[in-house]
Design a protein around this motif. Structure first.
Motif, PDB file in Angstrom:
ATOM      1  N   GLU A 122       0.823  -1.220   0.000  1.00 49.45           N
ATOM      2  CA  GLU A 122       0.000   0.000   0.000  1.00 49.45           C
ATOM      3  C   GLU A 122       0.855   1.268   0.000  1.00 49.45           C
ATOM      4  O   GLU A 122       0.552   2.227  -0.710  1.00 49.45           O
ATOM      5  CB  GLU A 122      -0.961  -0.015   1.187  1.00 49.45           C
ATOM      6  CG  GLU A 122      -2.056   1.019   1.082  1.00 49.45           C
ATOM      7  CD  GLU A 122      -2.911   0.888  -0.185  1.00 49.45           C
ATOM      8  OE1 GLU A 122      -3.293   1.947  -0.740  1.00 49.45           O
ATOM      9  OE2 GLU A 122      -3.201  -0.238  -0.632  1.00 49.45           O
ATOM     10  N   ASP A 123       1.930   1.302   0.790  1.00 54.08           N
ATOM     11  CA  ASP A 123       2.806   2.480   0.802  1.00 54.08           C
ATOM     12  C   ASP A 123       3.421   2.728  -0.575  1.00 54.08           C
ATOM     13  O   ASP A 123       3.454   3.860  -1.051  1.00 54.08           O
ATOM     14  CB  ASP A 123       3.943   2.308   1.811  1.00 54.08           C
ATOM     15  CG  ASP A 123       3.537   2.602   3.237  1.00 54.08           C
ATOM     16  OD1 ASP A 123       2.403   3.074   3.467  1.00 54.08           O
ATOM     17  OD2 ASP A 123       4.376   2.360   4.126  1.00 54.08           O
ATOM     18  N   VAL A 124       3.918   1.673  -1.203  1.00 46.66           N
ATOM     19  CA  VAL A 124       4.546   1.815  -2.523  1.00 46.66           C
ATOM     20  C   VAL A 124       3.518   2.257  -3.560  1.00 46.66           C
ATOM     21  O   VAL A 124       3.804   3.116  -4.403  1.00 46.66           O
ATOM     22  CB  VAL A 124       5.256   0.506  -2.933  1.00 46.66           C
ATOM     23  CG1 VAL A 124       5.751   0.578  -4.368  1.00 46.66           C
ATOM     24  CG2 VAL A 124       6.411   0.209  -1.972  1.00 46.66           C
ATOM     25  N   THR A 176       0.875   4.057  -2.997  1.00 49.08           N
ATOM     26  CA  THR A 176       0.610   5.473  -2.717  1.00 49.08           C
ATOM     27  C   THR A 176       1.738   6.334  -3.276  1.00 49.08           C
ATOM     28  O   THR A 176       1.493   7.381  -3.884  1.00 49.08           O
ATOM     29  CB  THR A 176       0.442   5.703  -1.206  1.00 49.08           C
ATOM     30  OG1 THR A 176      -0.672   4.934  -0.748  1.00 49.08           O
ATOM     31  CG2 THR A 176       0.230   7.172  -0.877  1.00 49.08           C
ATOM     32  N   TYR A 177       2.977   5.896  -3.095  1.00 48.51           N
ATOM     33  CA  TYR A 177       4.127   6.608  -3.648  1.00 48.51           C
ATOM     34  C   TYR A 177       4.002   6.735  -5.163  1.00 48.51           C
ATOM     35  O   TYR A 177       4.171   7.824  -5.727  1.00 48.51           O
ATOM     36  CB  TYR A 177       5.410   5.857  -3.271  1.00 48.51           C
ATOM     37  CG  TYR A 177       6.656   6.351  -3.949  1.00 48.51           C
ATOM     38  CD1 TYR A 177       7.383   7.404  -3.407  1.00 48.51           C
ATOM     39  CD2 TYR A 177       7.118   5.767  -5.119  1.00 48.51           C
ATOM     40  CE1 TYR A 177       8.540   7.859  -4.027  1.00 48.51           C
ATOM     41  CE2 TYR A 177       8.272   6.210  -5.738  1.00 48.51           C
ATOM     42  CZ  TYR A 177       8.972   7.267  -5.193  1.00 48.51           C
ATOM     43  OH  TYR A 177      10.105   7.719  -5.810  1.00 48.51           O
ATOM     44  N   ARG A 221       1.436   9.234  -6.231  1.00 44.44           N
ATOM     45  CA  ARG A 221       1.723  10.634  -5.912  1.00 44.44           C
ATOM     46  C   ARG A 221       2.973  11.209  -6.573  1.00 44.44           C
ATOM     47  O   ARG A 221       3.138  12.428  -6.621  1.00 44.44           O
ATOM     48  CB  ARG A 221       1.835  10.781  -4.389  1.00 44.44           C
ATOM     49  CG  ARG A 221       0.505  10.523  -3.688  1.00 44.44           C
ATOM     50  CD  ARG A 221       0.615  10.603  -2.185  1.00 44.44           C
ATOM     51  NE  ARG A 221       1.080  11.912  -1.744  1.00 44.44           N
ATOM     52  CZ  ARG A 221       1.433  12.176  -0.485  1.00 44.44           C
ATOM     53  NH1 ARG A 221       1.372  11.247   0.431  1.00 44.44           N
ATOM     54  NH2 ARG A 221       1.858  13.382  -0.158  1.00 44.44           N
ATOM     55  N   ILE A 251       7.034  12.052   0.363  1.00 43.13           N
ATOM     56  CA  ILE A 251       6.626  10.704  -0.041  1.00 43.13           C
ATOM     57  C   ILE A 251       7.769   9.706  -0.190  1.00 43.13           C
ATOM     58  O   ILE A 251       7.522   8.500  -0.252  1.00 43.13           O
ATOM     59  CB  ILE A 251       5.809  10.729  -1.351  1.00 43.13           C
ATOM     60  CG1 ILE A 251       6.672  11.148  -2.551  1.00 43.13           C
ATOM     61  CG2 ILE A 251       4.565  11.591  -1.196  1.00 43.13           C
ATOM     62  CD1 ILE A 251       6.026  10.940  -3.894  1.00 43.13           C
ATOM     63  N   LEU A 308       7.918   6.402   1.680  1.00 44.53           N
ATOM     64  CA  LEU A 308       6.943   5.364   1.325  1.00 44.53           C
ATOM     65  C   LEU A 308       7.599   4.289   0.464  1.00 44.53           C
ATOM     66  O   LEU A 308       7.220   3.115   0.519  1.00 44.53           O
ATOM     67  CB  LEU A 308       5.753   5.971   0.579  1.00 44.53           C
ATOM     68  CG  LEU A 308       4.889   6.944   1.366  1.00 44.53           C
ATOM     69  CD1 LEU A 308       3.883   7.619   0.436  1.00 44.53           C
ATOM     70  CD2 LEU A 308       4.189   6.242   2.510  1.00 44.53           C
ATOM     71  N   ARG A 309       8.577   4.694  -0.331  1.00 50.73           N
ATOM     72  CA  ARG A 309       9.327   3.740  -1.158  1.00 50.73           C
ATOM     73  C   ARG A 309      10.520   3.177  -0.420  1.00 50.73           C
ATOM     74  O   ARG A 309      10.722   1.968  -0.367  1.00 50.73           O
ATOM     75  CB  ARG A 309       9.792   4.397  -2.461  1.00 50.73           C
ATOM     76  CG  ARG A 309      10.658   3.475  -3.314  1.00 50.73           C
ATOM     77  CD  ARG A 309      11.174   4.152  -4.566  1.00 50.73           C
ATOM     78  NE  ARG A 309      11.862   5.401  -4.345  1.00 50.73           N
ATOM     79  CZ  ARG A 309      13.125   5.503  -3.936  1.00 50.73           C
ATOM     80  NH1 ARG A 309      13.840   4.437  -3.668  1.00 50.73           N
ATOM     81  NH2 ARG A 309      13.675   6.697  -3.792  1.00 50.73           N
ATOM     82  N   ARG A 316      11.307   2.749   2.639  1.00 51.45           N
ATOM     83  CA  ARG A 316      11.046   1.825   3.755  1.00 51.45           C
ATOM     84  C   ARG A 316      10.827   0.399   3.278  1.00 51.45           C
ATOM     85  O   ARG A 316      10.978  -0.543   4.045  1.00 51.45           O
ATOM     86  CB  ARG A 316       9.817   2.264   4.547  1.00 51.45           C
ATOM     87  CG  ARG A 316      10.071   3.354   5.536  1.00 51.45           C
ATOM     88  CD  ARG A 316       8.929   3.499   6.521  1.00 51.45           C
ATOM     89  NE  ARG A 316       7.642   3.723   5.893  1.00 51.45           N
ATOM     90  CZ  ARG A 316       6.998   4.884   5.890  1.00 51.45           C
ATOM     91  NH1 ARG A 316       7.526   5.935   6.465  1.00 51.45           N
ATOM     92  NH2 ARG A 316       5.828   4.991   5.310  1.00 51.45           N
ATOM     93  N   HIS A 317      10.448   0.229   2.003  1.00 49.05           N
ATOM     94  CA  HIS A 317      10.043  -1.087   1.510  1.00 49.05           C
ATOM     95  C   HIS A 317      10.887  -1.611   0.358  1.00 49.05           C
ATOM     96  O   HIS A 317      10.840  -2.802   0.066  1.00 49.05           O
ATOM     97  CB  HIS A 317       8.578  -1.039   1.061  1.00 49.05           C
ATOM     98  CG  HIS A 317       7.670  -0.572   2.141  1.00 49.05           C
ATOM     99  ND1 HIS A 317       7.338  -1.357   3.215  1.00 49.05           N
ATOM    100  CD2 HIS A 317       7.040   0.615   2.323  1.00 49.05           C
ATOM    101  CE1 HIS A 317       6.525  -0.683   4.019  1.00 49.05           C
ATOM    102  NE2 HIS A 317       6.335   0.513   3.498  1.00 49.05           N
TER     103      HIS A 317
END
Length: 114
Positions: free
Chosen positions: A16-18, A20-21, A24, A77, A80-81, A83-84
């Protein structure tokens, strides 16, 4: 002269974070004239090792590439990338439209002869 932001993303894990990145990031590029040239494509390795994928974004010049990366909108943002998805990101100046590698070789030969 164009400049490029490149990212070598190792073992991308989509979550989900990726997502969203990805949703955006374009809005952060637009004010600086950034355009994706390569985004998440499969790579065909011809030499060496290259785990993962590559992203290439073109900017009109080096100043705008740097300004984009340092902008509050992108800095909001980027985690968001990162971290994963481990990897490396760099900004590099491009070459002029009339670039000819032979001129570079000639300059390098001249320096080596000194």
């Amino acid at each position: 002269m164009p400049a490029f932001a490149l990212a070598h993303l190792h073992a991308p894990q989509i979550n989900e974070d990726v997502l969203t990145y990805i949703e955006r990031i374009q809005a952060t590029l637009d004010p600086f004239g950034g355009r994706f040239r390569v985004h998440g494509a499969e790579v065909e390795v011809k030499e060496g090792d290259w785990p993962g994928t590559v992203v290439i974004v073109e900017f009109p010049d080096l100043e705008r590439a740097r300004a984009w990366y340092d902008s509050p909108a992108y800095q909001e943002i980027v985690a968001l990338r990162t971290r994963h998805i481990p990897g490396a990101t760099l900004i590099v100046d491009g070459v002029a439209p009339d670039y000819d590698a032979r001129r570079t070789a000639a300059r390098l030969r001249e320096r080596a002869a000194r």
